[in-house]
Design a protein around this motif. Sequence first.
Motif, PDB file in Angstrom:
ATOM      1  N   VAL A 109       8.739  14.600  19.341  1.00  0.00           N
ATOM      2  CA  VAL A 109       9.947  14.966  18.599  1.00  0.00           C
ATOM      3  C   VAL A 109      11.119  14.120  19.074  1.00  0.00           C
ATOM      4  O   VAL A 109      11.288  13.886  20.282  1.00  0.00           O
ATOM      5  N   LEU A 110      11.931  13.662  18.131  1.00  0.00           N
ATOM      6  CA  LEU A 110      13.180  12.974  18.430  1.00  0.00           C
ATOM      7  C   LEU A 110      14.315  13.730  17.762  1.00  0.00           C
ATOM      8  O   LEU A 110      14.288  13.951  16.545  1.00  0.00           O
ATOM      9  N   HIS A 111      15.300  14.148  18.558  1.00  0.00           N
ATOM     10  CA  HIS A 111      16.439  14.919  18.043  1.00  0.00           C
ATOM     11  C   HIS A 111      17.694  14.082  18.187  1.00  0.00           C
ATOM     12  O   HIS A 111      18.101  13.716  19.300  1.00  0.00           O
ATOM     13  N   LEU A 112      18.328  13.773  17.061  1.00  0.00           N
ATOM     14  CA  LEU A 112      19.587  13.034  17.038  1.00  0.00           C
ATOM     15  C   LEU A 112      20.709  14.012  16.721  1.00  0.00           C
ATOM     16  O   LEU A 112      20.788  14.552  15.621  1.00  0.00           O
ATOM     17  N   ARG A 113      21.593  14.256  17.676  1.00  0.00           N
ATOM     18  CA  ARG A 113      22.611  15.302  17.552  1.00  0.00           C
ATOM     19  C   ARG A 113      23.886  14.726  16.931  1.00  0.00           C
ATOM     20  O   ARG A 113      24.937  14.620  17.571  1.00  0.00           O
ATOM     21  N   LEU A 114      23.811  14.370  15.657  1.00  0.00           N
ATOM     22  CA  LEU A 114      24.971  13.813  14.966  1.00  0.00           C
ATOM     23  C   LEU A 114      26.123  14.804  14.895  1.00  0.00           C
ATOM     24  O   LEU A 114      27.283  14.415  14.781  1.00  0.00           O
ATOM     25  N   SER A 115      25.819  16.106  14.956  1.00  0.00           N
ATOM     26  CA  SER A 115      26.867  17.122  14.893  1.00  0.00           C
ATOM     27  C   SER A 115      27.776  17.073  16.115  1.00  0.00           C
ATOM     28  O   SER A 115      28.886  17.614  16.086  1.00  0.00           O
ATOM     29  N   LYS A 116      27.328  16.426  17.184  1.00  0.00           N
ATOM     30  CA  LYS A 116      28.102  16.364  18.419  1.00  0.00           C
ATOM     31  C   LYS A 116      28.873  15.057  18.565  1.00  0.00           C
ATOM     32  O   LYS A 116      29.513  14.824  19.597  1.00  0.00           O
ATOM     33  N   LEU A 117      28.814  14.194  17.558  1.00  0.00           N
ATOM     34  CA  LEU A 117      29.570  12.947  17.623  1.00  0.00           C
ATOM     35  C   LEU A 117      31.061  13.233  17.668  1.00  0.00           C
ATOM     36  O   LEU A 117      31.563  14.090  16.951  1.00  0.00           O
TER      37      LEU A 117
END
Length: 385
Positions: free
Chosen positions: A37-45
């Motif tokens: 799994v790869l999680h990209l936390r764009l909401s935390k940019l």
Amino acid sequence: MSRAEGEQDRRHGGIRAAADLAGLVRECVAANAVREVLHLRLSKLGPALQRPHHQRLLRDALDPVLAAARTRVFDLPNGDVVAVSAPPGLALETARLALLQTLDSATADLVQALRLPTGAALLLAVTAESLGMDPAAEPAGEAARHAPLGSFDLDTAERALAQADLEAMTLAQGVCRLDPAGEPVEPLWEDRRIVWPILAQAILPGIGLEDAAPLQRRLARLVELRMLADIGRPAAALGWRPVGLPVVPATLASPGFLRFDEALPAGRRRDIVLAFRPADILADPAGFAEARDQARRRGYRLALDDSPVEVLAMLPADRLDLDFVRLRWVAGLAAGDAEGLAELLSRPDQVILTGVDRPAAIAWGWEAGIRCFQGPLVERRHRIG
């Protein structure tokens, strides 16, 4: 389409993606199946990176994942992106390294690699957070997650479910016929299904249903009976339209279902599509066969619920004796990763391509002979049409 409608479409698509991701996590835990799994936390940019240029760079880095065979990508409601792949997950590692080069050291923690099933609890917390739930409300620690549920918990959940507004927790999408000749979008029926993470938080806050499989199965039957009762109400008959929903095989043997069936007007059963989940079929083939035969005798139309290619290899469509197969769209299909689908695609009129979120899905479906589609992109075309 207005900006508000576009935002609503994006939100609905995100909710469906979150629900699908939660379902995938539960399946991996139940089957002890390893997934990278790869999680990209764009909401935390931060604000400095919330610009189209930076978003484009990040998406470019994800291209290997989006194009990789057997990789599923989930665009969550809060903007986060989660990609899941079978081992060894080389495309995910390539994307992770590319993303780390794009981000600076202060934001490198926005890229997180996980593995299922060991990272299931964390990934479910990510899903809950994307839906606006408080992850802190999730049980803390291994002991809390696996604490047995007592009769009080069960009674609480059932009483809360009886009073819950299911419509607010239901994702409804049209199953539509799309003709490559440019004919207007033709809705065939409306698919309705509960968004379980939202329902779980509403009726049993602080207890993850994914850790209480017997409770979830019991609640699923109660939810299905409530949805069927809503379909059978006299008020619903006034604005009747064909409908589809997933069911547990045991639901069809319950007194509640029999009451619903007996109250239906003549000919109405053909307007209802009942979908059986692959996990339920694999868990109890005899129970599924009995429920299928009973429903067919009564005149309902039947479907295999949303299924990736790998699952269809275990459930050959020609042996299930169902009217439809709901094939879940993944980008790998367009890339030629359709091994094992030859038999299914020889009868494309029985296939519904679900999760359609981009034109490439429709183009692939048309090329394969499929004409029935469902998903966020189909919803937009339906409204515009």
